[in-house]
Design an enzyme around this catalytic site. Structure first.
Site, mmCIF file in Angstrom:
data_model
loop_
_atom_site.group_PDB
_atom_site.id
_atom_site.type_symbol
_atom_site.label_atom_id
_atom_site.label_comp_id
_atom_site.label_asym_id
_atom_site.label_seq_id
_atom_site.Cartn_x
_atom_site.Cartn_y
_atom_site.Cartn_z
ATOM 1 C CB SER A 249 32.025 29.394 36.848
ATOM 2 O OG SER A 249 32.111 30.623 37.520
ATOM 3 N N GLY B 270 27.347 28.571 36.334
ATOM 4 C CA GLY B 270 26.366 27.949 37.216
ATOM 5 C C GLY B 270 25.888 26.621 36.666
ATOM 6 C CB ALA B 271 22.490 25.214 36.321
ATOM 7 N N GLY C 199 27.279 25.065 33.383
ATOM 8 C CA GLY C 199 28.637 24.584 33.246
ATOM 9 C C GLY C 199 29.669 25.682 33.193
ATOM 10 N N GLY D 238 32.590 27.774 42.560
ATOM 11 C CA GLY D 238 33.498 28.354 41.571
ATOM 12 C C GLY D 238 34.956 28.141 41.942
ATOM 13 C CG ASP D 239 36.163 29.559 45.581
ATOM 14 O OD1 ASP D 239 36.261 30.488 44.759
ATOM 15 O OD2 ASP D 239 35.610 29.689 46.689
#
Length: 316
Positions: free
Chosen positions: A220, A222-223, A225, A251-252
Site C-alpha cells: 500500500s 497511500g495516496a 495507490g 491499509g486493513d
C-alpha cells in the site's frame, strides 16, 4: 471462509479536532469508539462486503468485553481466547485535513498458556478456512516467529496465509513462505534495510521477496495507490483523490478488498485500492460498505520505469 488472527486487538477511541497544538487544551468536535486491531479491521471490512469471516483474538478485562460488544452489530463472529490481562485501548487524534496522530498502548502480556491456546485455536480454524490472515503487532510475551509458526500450521491444514505486520515479525514470516504479505511503504523499507525512494526500487524488493518464497506482495502506497507483485506479473493502481477524514484502518480495508476479490491479479488489486480509498473518506476506523472500482485506474508499471529499472515515479 477467511479467518483473521489479531494477537493484540484494541478498543479505538478517535477524536476529531479543529486544531492540534502541542501542550494545549484540545477540544474534540466529535468522538468515536470502534473495535480495533489490524485483523479485526480486516474482518469488519470483509463482513461489510458479505464475505464469510471469523475474527480470532485474545480478550480480557472490561475492554475485551467491550470489543466483542462493538463487533456484534457489524456481523463479525468472534472466537475469543480468554486472557488474564486487559485488552488495550488506543487513541487517534484526527486533524481537519485528515492528518492522524495515534497513541497505541503496548497491550497485555500473554502467558505461555494463553499463547498456546491462541495458536491451537488458529490451527483448528485453519482446517476449515480458505485463508488465515495474520495481522498487526505482537503483544508482550509473544516471540517474533509467531506468525511464521502460523504460516506453517495453516499450510499443513490446507489454508492459504496472508501476513500484515512489520519488523522482525514480518521478516520471519516471509522466510516461512506465506502466500501473501501486505506491507505499507515504510514497512517494506524497514524489511529491505535501505531506502526505496522510487517505484523501481519498491518493485525490485518485492521481486526479491517473491523470489525468496513469498507468493505475492501487495504494497500500500497511500495516496499513490498500491503495487501488486507475484511470480509472473506486477501491477500498479491508483484511485482518484478523495477528501481524507481518517487514515486509520485504510491499509486493513485494502487487504480485505484484495481478499474479497479473490486475492490474485489485477481485479483484486483494483478492489483493494477502492476499499482503501473508501476507508480514508470515513471517520475514525469505520470500514466501507459501498465500494466501487470506477474511480480506480490501473497504471502500466512499464510506463513508470525506464529500461534500466529505475523509476520516473516517486512516492507522494
Amino acid at each position: 471462509m477467511i479467518v483473521t488472527v489479531t494477537p493484540n486487538p484494541s478498543v479505538d477511541r478517535t477524536a476529531t479536532l479543529e486544531d492540534f497544538r502541542r501542550g494545549g487544551v484540545l477540544r474534540a468536535s466529535s468522538t468515536r469508539l470502534d473495535p480495533g486491531g489490524k485483523g479485526v479491521n480486516v474482518a469488519r471490512a470483509l463482513a461489510a462486503a458479505g464475505t464469510p469471516t471469523v475474527a480470532l483474538l485474545p480478550a480480557g478485562g472490561p475492554e475485551g468485553d467491550r470489543l466483542a460488544e462493538l463487533l456484534a452489530p457489524e456481523g463479525v463472529p468472534v472466537v475469543a481466547v480468554p486472557i488474564a490481562g486487559c485488552t488495550r485501548s488506543n487513541i487517534a487524534l484526527v486533524e481537519p485535513d485528515g492528518t492522524t496522530t495515534k497513541i497505541n498502548e503496548p497491550g497485555p502480556e500473554l502467558s505461555l498458556f494463553e499463547l498456546a491456546a491462541l495458536e491451537a485455536r488458529a490451527a483448528q480454524l485453519a482446517e476449515r478456512a480458505d485463508w488465515l490472515v495474520c495481522c498487526g503487532s505482537l503483544p508482550l510475551g509473544v516471540p517474533s516467529d509467531f506468525y511464521a509458526r502460523l504460516v506453517r500450521l495453516a499450510r499443513g491444514a490446507g489454508a492459504k496465509v496472508a501476513v500484515d505486520s512489520s519488523g522482525a515479525t514480518l521478516a520471519e514470516a516471509c522466510a516461512a513462505g506465506p502466500d501473501l504479505v501486505k506491507p505499507n511503504l515504510d514497512e517494506l523499507v524497514e524489511l529491505a534495510g535501505h531506502p526505496l525512494p522510487r517505484l523501481g526500487d519498491v518493485l525490485d524488493h518485492c521481486r526479491v521477496l517473491v523470489g525468496g518464497g513469498v507468493g505475492a506482495v501487495l504494497v500500500s502506497l497511500g495516496a499513490d495507490g498500491a503495487l501488486l507483485v507475484d511470480q509472473a506479473n506486477a501491477w500498479h493502481a491508483r484511485a482518484e483523490p478523495v477528501e481524507v477524514r481518517s487514515t486509520v484502518g485504510a491499509g486493513d480495508a485494502a487487504l480485505a478488498g484484495f481478499l474479497h476479490a479473490g486475492a490474485r491479479g489485477e481485479r483484486a488489486l483494483l478492489t483493494a485500492v477502492a476499499f482503501g480509498t473508501a476507508a480514508v473518506a470515513l471517520e475514525g476506523s469505520r470500514m466501507p460498505k459501498d465500494v466501487h472500482t470506477d474511480a480506480v485506474r490501473r497504471i502500466d508499471v512499464d510506463e513508470s520505469l525506464n529500461l534500466s529499472g529505475a523509476a520516473a515515479w516517486t512516492p507522494n
